[in-house]
Design an enzyme around this catalytic site. Structure first.
Site, mmCIF file in Angstrom:
data_model
loop_
_atom_site.group_PDB
_atom_site.id
_atom_site.type_symbol
_atom_site.label_atom_id
_atom_site.label_comp_id
_atom_site.label_asym_id
_atom_site.label_seq_id
_atom_site.Cartn_x
_atom_site.Cartn_y
_atom_site.Cartn_z
ATOM 1 N N GLY A 80 65.558 34.463 -25.111
ATOM 2 C CA GLY A 80 64.415 35.212 -24.616
ATOM 3 C C GLY A 80 63.929 34.617 -23.310
ATOM 4 O O GLY A 80 64.403 33.582 -22.849
ATOM 5 N N HIS A 86 67.241 25.036 -14.309
ATOM 6 C CA HIS A 86 67.469 23.748 -14.966
ATOM 7 C C HIS A 86 68.165 22.823 -13.976
ATOM 8 O O HIS A 86 69.059 23.267 -13.244
ATOM 9 C CB HIS A 86 68.357 23.904 -16.200
ATOM 10 N N GLY A 160 65.590 26.405 -26.037
ATOM 11 C CA GLY A 160 64.433 25.552 -26.329
ATOM 12 C C GLY A 160 63.490 25.382 -25.174
ATOM 13 O O GLY A 160 62.956 26.352 -24.650
ATOM 14 N N LEU A 161 63.313 24.124 -24.720
ATOM 15 C CA LEU A 161 62.293 23.834 -23.710
ATOM 16 C C LEU A 161 62.845 22.938 -22.614
ATOM 17 O O LEU A 161 63.823 22.210 -22.810
ATOM 18 C CB LEU A 161 61.072 23.179 -24.366
ATOM 19 N N ALA A 162 62.192 23.033 -21.458
ATOM 20 C CA ALA A 162 62.523 22.171 -20.315
ATOM 21 C C ALA A 162 61.221 21.698 -19.682
ATOM 22 O O ALA A 162 60.406 22.505 -19.240
ATOM 23 C CB ALA A 162 63.363 22.926 -19.289
ATOM 24 N N CYS A 178 60.334 32.479 -14.380
ATOM 25 C CA CYS A 178 59.937 33.156 -15.620
ATOM 26 C C CYS A 178 59.308 34.518 -15.365
ATOM 27 O O CYS A 178 58.574 35.050 -16.204
ATOM 28 C CB CYS A 178 59.008 32.282 -16.456
#
Length: 234
Positions: A80, A86, A160-162, A178
């Protein structure tokens, strides 16, 4: 008496994004069949832009043909969220965990990921918070310090997350991060007056925040060499 829950922590170092994607797909399949326990990958990537399943290519602001000139690549995923970046000096966590076993839903899961980064920021005197409606991730005022993009398949999580420790923020100028225009991206280095420890220490602190919030009391740490040895790879 509550049974202690275990979490395997794979310390991967720097991993190519597509290699990490393939690994997650394998681990999700293994978690579904209970071949493995709940696992979290802790890693960094070379400079990479990623698009989610909504395929919002218009939020990449330079031609894809120019990405090589700035040392980056573009990857498509089924997570999503919108486009994100990254790169080196981010703390990235990819949890491969069973939400059904934990007993939480998707919304609560995302909220706990937000709290994981908020707690980490607070260790350095930085007051972060979840975004307003339509603003994913974690923010310091109007500046985004942490991104979230998840995939959940039959109750098993991936992606997940960054959290931005000290990445090269110029990479974010080539995207609408985003999908949210007119907002800045920031980093822990920019927001704190504290002297930062090594990135490995910060990544371990992030894992500790994650484990506490999700109720894991037993962490099993695996270094990169041991991981590939256990999985029969060179």
């Amino acid at each position: 008496m509550r049974i202690p829950r275990s979490l395997e922590v794979w310390k991967m170092g720097t991993v190519n994004y597509l290699d990490a994607l393939k690994l997650q797909e394998k681990l999700v399949a293994d978690r579904k069949t209970r071949k493995i326990a709940d696992t979290v990958l802790s890693l960094q990537h070379p400079p990479t832009y990623t698009l989610g399943k909504r395929r919002t290519d218009h939020n990449l602001l330079i031609p894809e043909s120019e990405l090589k000139m700035i040392g980056a690549e573009l990857c498509y995923t089924q997570r999503g969220g919108d486009i994100t970046f990254h790169g080196p000096h981010q703390a990235i966590l990819y949890p491969i965990i069973s939400l059904r076993d934990i007993g939480i839903g998707a919304r609560n899961y995302v909220e706990k990921l937000e709290l994981t980064m908020i707690e980490l920021a607070s260790l350095y005197g930085v007051r972060a918070c979840a975004g307003q409606k339509g603003e994913t991730g974690v923010w310091v005022g109007e500046r985004k310090i942490g991104a979230i993009g998840v995939r959940i398949s039959y109750g098993i999580t991936s992606h997940g997350l960054a959290f931005n420790i000290d990445p090269d923020l110029s990479y974010f100028k080539h995207i609408v991060p985003c999908g949210i225009a007119d907002k800045e991206v920031t980093s822990l280095r920019k927001e704190t007056d504290s002297l930062l420890p090594t990135e490995e220490v910060i990544q371990e602190q992030l894992i500790s925040c994650f484990a506490r919030l999700f109720g894991y009391s037993n962490l099993i740490w695996k270094e990169k060499g041991l991981i590939f040895s256990d999985n029969g790879e060179n």
